[in-house]
Design a protein around this motif. Structure first.
Motif, PDB file in Angstrom:
ATOM      1  N   VAL A  68       0.850  -1.189   0.000  1.00 54.51           N
ATOM      2  CA  VAL A  68       0.000   0.000   0.000  1.00 54.51           C
ATOM      3  C   VAL A  68       0.889   1.243   0.000  1.00 54.51           C
ATOM      4  O   VAL A  68       1.820   1.355   0.786  1.00 54.51           O
ATOM      5  CB  VAL A  68      -0.909  -0.005   1.256  1.00 54.51           C
ATOM      6  CG1 VAL A  68      -1.759   1.243   1.297  1.00 54.51           C
ATOM      7  CG2 VAL A  68      -1.764  -1.251   1.285  1.00 54.51           C
ATOM      8  N   ARG A  69       0.569   2.152  -0.907  1.00 53.27           N
ATOM      9  CA  ARG A  69       1.331   3.403  -0.975  1.00 53.27           C
ATOM     10  C   ARG A  69       0.752   4.414  -0.009  1.00 53.27           C
ATOM     11  O   ARG A  69      -0.459   4.523   0.152  1.00 53.27           O
ATOM     12  CB  ARG A  69       1.297   3.951  -2.396  1.00 53.27           C
ATOM     13  CG  ARG A  69       2.038   3.079  -3.381  1.00 53.27           C
ATOM     14  CD  ARG A  69       2.000   3.680  -4.767  1.00 53.27           C
ATOM     15  NE  ARG A  69       2.483   5.044  -4.806  1.00 53.27           N
ATOM     16  CZ  ARG A  69       3.694   5.418  -5.190  1.00 53.27           C
ATOM     17  NH1 ARG A  69       4.564   4.510  -5.545  1.00 53.27           N
ATOM     18  NH2 ARG A  69       4.026   6.682  -5.221  1.00 53.27           N
ATOM     19  N   MET A  70       1.642   5.162   0.624  1.00 53.35           N
ATOM     20  CA  MET A  70       1.212   6.226   1.538  1.00 53.35           C
ATOM     21  C   MET A  70       0.881   7.473   0.744  1.00 53.35           C
ATOM     22  O   MET A  70       1.540   7.781  -0.251  1.00 53.35           O
ATOM     23  CB  MET A  70       2.336   6.581   2.510  1.00 53.35           C
ATOM     24  CG  MET A  70       2.532   5.648   3.625  1.00 53.35           C
ATOM     25  SD  MET A  70       3.688   6.437   4.787  1.00 53.35           S
ATOM     26  CE  MET A  70       4.304   4.999   5.598  1.00 53.35           C
ATOM     27  N   ARG A 102       2.876  10.403   4.534  1.00 55.57           N
ATOM     28  CA  ARG A 102       4.335  10.467   4.473  1.00 55.57           C
ATOM     29  C   ARG A 102       4.834  11.660   5.286  1.00 55.57           C
ATOM     30  O   ARG A 102       5.814  11.578   5.997  1.00 55.57           O
ATOM     31  CB  ARG A 102       4.779  10.566   3.019  1.00 55.57           C
ATOM     32  CG  ARG A 102       6.236  10.366   2.800  1.00 55.57           C
ATOM     33  CD  ARG A 102       6.704   8.993   3.137  1.00 55.57           C
ATOM     34  NE  ARG A 102       6.415   8.066   2.067  1.00 55.57           N
ATOM     35  CZ  ARG A 102       6.705   6.791   2.102  1.00 55.57           C
ATOM     36  NH1 ARG A 102       7.305   6.278   3.138  1.00 55.57           N
ATOM     37  NH2 ARG A 102       6.403   6.002   1.115  1.00 55.57           N
ATOM     38  N   ARG A 103       4.115  12.774   5.196  1.00 55.86           N
ATOM     39  CA  ARG A 103       4.471  13.969   5.970  1.00 55.86           C
ATOM     40  C   ARG A 103       4.423  13.652   7.468  1.00 55.86           C
ATOM     41  O   ARG A 103       5.309  14.045   8.217  1.00 55.86           O
ATOM     42  CB  ARG A 103       3.494  15.096   5.607  1.00 55.86           C
ATOM     43  CG  ARG A 103       3.781  16.425   6.236  1.00 55.86           C
ATOM     44  CD  ARG A 103       2.790  17.479   5.701  1.00 55.86           C
ATOM     45  NE  ARG A 103       2.789  18.662   6.497  1.00 55.86           N
ATOM     46  CZ  ARG A 103       3.709  19.614   6.467  1.00 55.86           C
ATOM     47  NH1 ARG A 103       4.739  19.512   5.657  1.00 55.86           N
ATOM     48  NH2 ARG A 103       3.624  20.665   7.261  1.00 55.86           N
ATOM     49  N   GLU A 104       3.394  12.934   7.891  1.00 53.87           N
ATOM     50  CA  GLU A 104       3.291  12.517   9.293  1.00 53.87           C
ATOM     51  C   GLU A 104       4.477  11.635   9.683  1.00 53.87           C
ATOM     52  O   GLU A 104       5.019  11.763  10.775  1.00 53.87           O
ATOM     53  CB  GLU A 104       1.980  11.769   9.537  1.00 53.87           C
ATOM     54  CG  GLU A 104       0.782  12.669   9.653  1.00 53.87           C
ATOM     55  CD  GLU A 104       0.904  13.634  10.813  1.00 53.87           C
ATOM     56  OE1 GLU A 104       1.196  13.197  11.940  1.00 53.87           O
ATOM     57  OE2 GLU A 104       0.733  14.842  10.584  1.00 53.87           O
ATOM     58  N   SER A 105       4.860  10.741   8.792  1.00 54.41           N
ATOM     59  CA  SER A 105       6.020   9.879   9.051  1.00 54.41           C
ATOM     60  C   SER A 105       7.290  10.701   9.215  1.00 54.41           C
ATOM     61  O   SER A 105       8.130  10.406  10.061  1.00 54.41           O
ATOM     62  CB  SER A 105       6.214   8.871   7.910  1.00 54.41           C
ATOM     63  OG  SER A 105       5.147   7.985   7.844  1.00 54.41           O
ATOM     64  N   VAL A 106       7.417  11.726   8.382  1.00 56.64           N
ATOM     65  CA  VAL A 106       8.591  12.602   8.474  1.00 56.64           C
ATOM     66  C   VAL A 106       8.596  13.330   9.816  1.00 56.64           C
ATOM     67  O   VAL A 106       9.640  13.420  10.472  1.00 56.64           O
ATOM     68  CB  VAL A 106       8.635  13.606   7.295  1.00 56.64           C
ATOM     69  CG1 VAL A 106       9.700  14.669   7.524  1.00 56.64           C
ATOM     70  CG2 VAL A 106       8.881  12.875   5.984  1.00 56.64           C
ATOM     71  N   ILE A 107       7.461  13.830  10.252  1.00 60.00           N
ATOM     72  CA  ILE A 107       7.397  14.545  11.535  1.00 60.00           C
ATOM     73  C   ILE A 107       7.782  13.609  12.678  1.00 60.00           C
ATOM     74  O   ILE A 107       8.570  13.985  13.550  1.00 60.00           O
ATOM     75  CB  ILE A 107       6.011  15.188  11.746  1.00 60.00           C
ATOM     76  CG1 ILE A 107       5.811  16.332  10.751  1.00 60.00           C
ATOM     77  CG2 ILE A 107       5.850  15.680  13.183  1.00 60.00           C
ATOM     78  CD1 ILE A 107       4.398  16.896  10.705  1.00 60.00           C
ATOM     79  N   GLN A 116      16.287   8.773   5.692  1.00 58.67           N
ATOM     80  CA  GLN A 116      16.574   7.347   5.836  1.00 58.67           C
ATOM     81  C   GLN A 116      15.622   6.689   6.819  1.00 58.67           C
ATOM     82  O   GLN A 116      15.140   5.584   6.579  1.00 58.67           O
ATOM     83  CB  GLN A 116      18.022   7.127   6.285  1.00 58.67           C
ATOM     84  CG  GLN A 116      19.024   7.355   5.196  1.00 58.67           C
ATOM     85  CD  GLN A 116      20.455   7.204   5.697  1.00 58.67           C
ATOM     86  OE1 GLN A 116      20.718   7.137   6.886  1.00 58.67           O
ATOM     87  NE2 GLN A 116      21.388   7.161   4.747  1.00 58.67           N
ATOM     88  N   ARG A 117      15.358   7.339   7.934  1.00 57.55           N
ATOM     89  CA  ARG A 117      14.450   6.781   8.950  1.00 57.55           C
ATOM     90  C   ARG A 117      13.058   6.550   8.352  1.00 57.55           C
ATOM     91  O   ARG A 117      12.388   5.585   8.685  1.00 57.55           O
ATOM     92  CB  ARG A 117      14.367   7.692  10.164  1.00 57.55           C
ATOM     93  CG  ARG A 117      13.480   7.129  11.281  1.00 57.55           C
ATOM     94  CD  ARG A 117      13.467   8.043  12.482  1.00 57.55           C
ATOM     95  NE  ARG A 117      14.596   7.865  13.335  1.00 57.55           N
ATOM     96  CZ  ARG A 117      14.598   7.106  14.440  1.00 57.55           C
ATOM     97  NH1 ARG A 117      13.520   6.452  14.786  1.00 57.55           N
ATOM     98  NH2 ARG A 117      15.674   7.012  15.169  1.00 57.55           N
ATOM     99  N   VAL A 118      12.628   7.473   7.487  1.00 61.90           N
ATOM    100  CA  VAL A 118      11.302   7.370   6.874  1.00 61.90           C
ATOM    101  C   VAL A 118      11.314   6.421   5.682  1.00 61.90           C
ATOM    102  O   VAL A 118      10.288   5.840   5.343  1.00 61.90           O
ATOM    103  CB  VAL A 118      10.803   8.764   6.440  1.00 61.90           C
ATOM    104  CG1 VAL A 118       9.461   8.699   5.746  1.00 61.90           C
ATOM    105  CG2 VAL A 118      10.710   9.689   7.629  1.00 61.90           C
ATOM    106  N   GLY A 119      12.471   6.287   5.055  1.00 63.82           N
ATOM    107  CA  GLY A 119      12.560   5.446   3.868  1.00 63.82           C
ATOM    108  C   GLY A 119      12.233   6.189   2.588  1.00 63.82           C
ATOM    109  O   GLY A 119      11.653   5.624   1.656  1.00 63.82           O
ATOM    110  N   VAL A 120      12.616   7.476   2.559  1.00 60.29           N
ATOM    111  CA  VAL A 120      12.405   8.292   1.364  1.00 60.29           C
ATOM    112  C   VAL A 120      13.727   8.946   0.986  1.00 60.29           C
ATOM    113  O   VAL A 120      14.675   8.960   1.768  1.00 60.29           O
ATOM    114  CB  VAL A 120      11.315   9.380   1.573  1.00 60.29           C
ATOM    115  CG1 VAL A 120       9.971   8.751   1.891  1.00 60.29           C
ATOM    116  CG2 VAL A 120      11.725  10.383   2.638  1.00 60.29           C
TER     117      VAL A 120
END
Length: 189
Positions: free
Chosen positions: A2-4, A9-14, A36-40
């Protein structure tokens, strides 16, 4: 797979930024580590946020919002001493369970001081606005008493400092705090 969405993705970055900045501070954390932590990739990171400063400010604002929410939920329907102890208990539980929130708060204060020295007032304006939301959230349940609000927040800053320095529960430095503000178990600084 499933794609975010961009918002997810912004929430993941925060969330990743809070963890990374909590450990390394503003100047010691690279956007590469966050990506790297987010995988982007870093270029994707900069499509979500215009730069490192924007990422830091979003993380700082989220940290403050989470603290405001913690206090508001704890004090809901309570007043005075009951609200005070409920908020103190809730906060000590949060920093025990999520020490990165405490460390992020401490990093935010350092970043504001450094930015102000360099003539950059955007950090401070944003953080002070969040702090005022925190003040108001605590102030009303404490009966809008300026002294009670000041004392509560002063105790909170003392708790932050003692935890960040690694003072264990039961150490004599905790004895002067009201019981609900005392740390009950060892926390990772």
């Amino acid at each position: 797979m499933v794609r975010m969405s961009a918002e997810e993705r912004r929430e993941s970055v925060i969330r990743a930024a809070i963890a990374e900045f909590a450990r390394g501070g503003y100047h010691g954390t690279s956007t590469e580590a966050i990506a790297q932590r987010v995988g982007v990739s870093q270029p994707y990171l900069f499509r979500l946020f215009p730069g490192k400063k924007a990422i830091f400010l979003a993380a700082a604002e989220r940290c403050m919002e989470d603290t405001v929410r913690t206090f508001a939920q704890a004090a809901e329907g309570l007043e005075g001493e009951e609200a005070l102890h409920a908020m103190a208990n809730a906060y000590t539980e949060v920093i025990a369970e999520r020490p990165e929130r405490l460390l992020m708060q401490m990093q935010v204060y350092v970043a504001v001081a450094a930015a102000e020295q360099e003539g950059d007032h955007e950090f401070g304006e944003s953080v002070r606005a969040g702090w005022m939301r925190l003040w108001d959230t605590v102030h009303l349940p404490l009966g809008a008493d300026i002294n009670d609000t000041t004392t509560f927040l002063a105790y909170g800053m003392l708790v932050n400092c003692l935890v960040a320095m690694g003072f264990p529960p039961g150490h004599r430095v905790w004895e002067g705090l009201y019981p609900s503000a005392r740390i009950k178990r060892r926390l990772a600084p």
